[in-house]
Design a protein around this motif. Structure first.
Motif, PDB file in Angstrom:
ATOM      1  N   ASP A   1       0.807  -1.226   0.000  1.00 18.73           N
ATOM      2  CA  ASP A   1       0.000   0.000   0.000  1.00 18.73           C
ATOM      3  C   ASP A   1       0.836   1.270   0.000  1.00 18.73           C
ATOM      4  OD1 ASP A   1      -2.367  -1.385  -0.076  1.00 18.73           O
ATOM      5  OD2 ASP A   1      -2.623  -1.409   2.097  1.00 18.73           O
ATOM      6  N   ASP A   2       2.003   1.244   0.645  1.00 17.32           N
ATOM      7  CA  ASP A   2       2.821   2.454   0.737  1.00 17.32           C
ATOM      8  C   ASP A   2       3.921   2.508  -0.332  1.00 17.32           C
ATOM      9  OD1 ASP A   2       4.314   0.389   1.809  1.00 17.32           O
ATOM     10  OD2 ASP A   2       5.210   1.623   3.377  1.00 17.32           O
ATOM     11  N   CYS A   3       3.755   1.777  -1.438  1.00 14.18           N
ATOM     12  CA  CYS A   3       4.738   1.797  -2.524  1.00 14.18           C
ATOM     13  C   CYS A   3       4.813   3.205  -3.110  1.00 14.18           C
ATOM     14  CB  CYS A   3       4.357   0.796  -3.614  1.00 14.18           C
ATOM     15  SG  CYS A   3       5.483   0.807  -5.017  1.00 14.18           S
ATOM     16  N   LYS A   4       6.035   3.741  -3.218  1.00 10.91           N
ATOM     17  CA  LYS A   4       6.242   5.110  -3.711  1.00 10.91           C
ATOM     18  C   LYS A   4       6.383   5.177  -5.221  1.00 10.91           C
ATOM     19  CE  LYS A   4       8.512   6.370   0.593  1.00 10.91           C
ATOM     20  NZ  LYS A   4       9.786   6.721   1.207  1.00 10.91           N
TER      21      LYS A   4
ATOM     22  N   ASN B   1      11.284   3.640  -3.624  1.00 14.28           N
ATOM     23  CA  ASN B   1      11.325   2.759  -2.459  1.00 14.28           C
ATOM     24  C   ASN B   1      12.775   2.446  -2.078  1.00 14.28           C
ATOM     25  OD1 ASN B   1       8.451   2.384  -2.311  1.00 14.28           O
ATOM     26  ND2 ASN B   1       8.630   1.040  -4.082  1.00 14.28           N
TER      27      ASN B   1
END
Length: 160
Positions: free
Chosen positions: A126-129, A140
């Motif tokens: 969900d927090d993949c940049k 990441n």
């Protein structure tokens, strides 16, 4: 992934599904998937209804950072096997198989359900940049010195 129409009991029962499906999807998506779960089978006189939700798993490419990762997704299944070819239920939105007796190979309808249930833009977490749109570095893994331009170029010609 076979259902024997001649030997399956009448009424309501369960069918356990385990195995591998060749999905034949485009690049970056799983070529094959392991599928498992239990389907409810309603064996009526002129038709057999299969429904439930299976779980599929495979290797995919993240839609943000392009890294490969293991993915699991739910596969809703709704299949109808018609034994009466003259039935008026051929206009149903359910996957339809016409077969009067014998063994029904469920691999193709389950493959269709797995492909349709696959997420459109899978991400590794969900927090993949994702990737920098200017230099392409994986955000990441590290950071870059690129300036973020939040201006949409389609609006540049308009006055403030």
């Amino acid at each position: 992934m076979i259902l024997d129409l001649d030997r399956h009991p009448g009424g309501r029962s369960e069918l356990t599904i385990t195995g591998s499906l060749d999905l034949a999807m485009t690049a970056g998506r799983p070529g094959s998937a392991a599928v498992e779960g239990t389907l409810v089978v309603q064996n009526l006189e002129s038709r057999v209804l299969l429904n439930g939700t299976l779980v599929a798993s495979g290797r995919a490419e993240c839609g943000r950072c392009l890294e490969e990762f293991d993915i699991k997704w739910e596969v809703p299944v709704e299949v109808m096997i018609l034994r009466d070819v003259d039935s008026d239920e051929t206009e149903s939105e359910t996957l339809l198989i016409l077969q009067q007796k014998g063994e029904v190979d469920l691999r193709e309808p389950l493959r269709e359900c797995a492909v349709l249930g696959y997420p459109q833009a899978p991400v590794c977490r969900d927090d993949c940049k994702g990737l920098c749109p200017s230099c392409g570095i994986d955000r990441n893994q590290g950071s870059c010195e690129c300036e973020e331009d939040n201006v949409d170029p389609r609006w540049e010609g308009l006055p403030d």
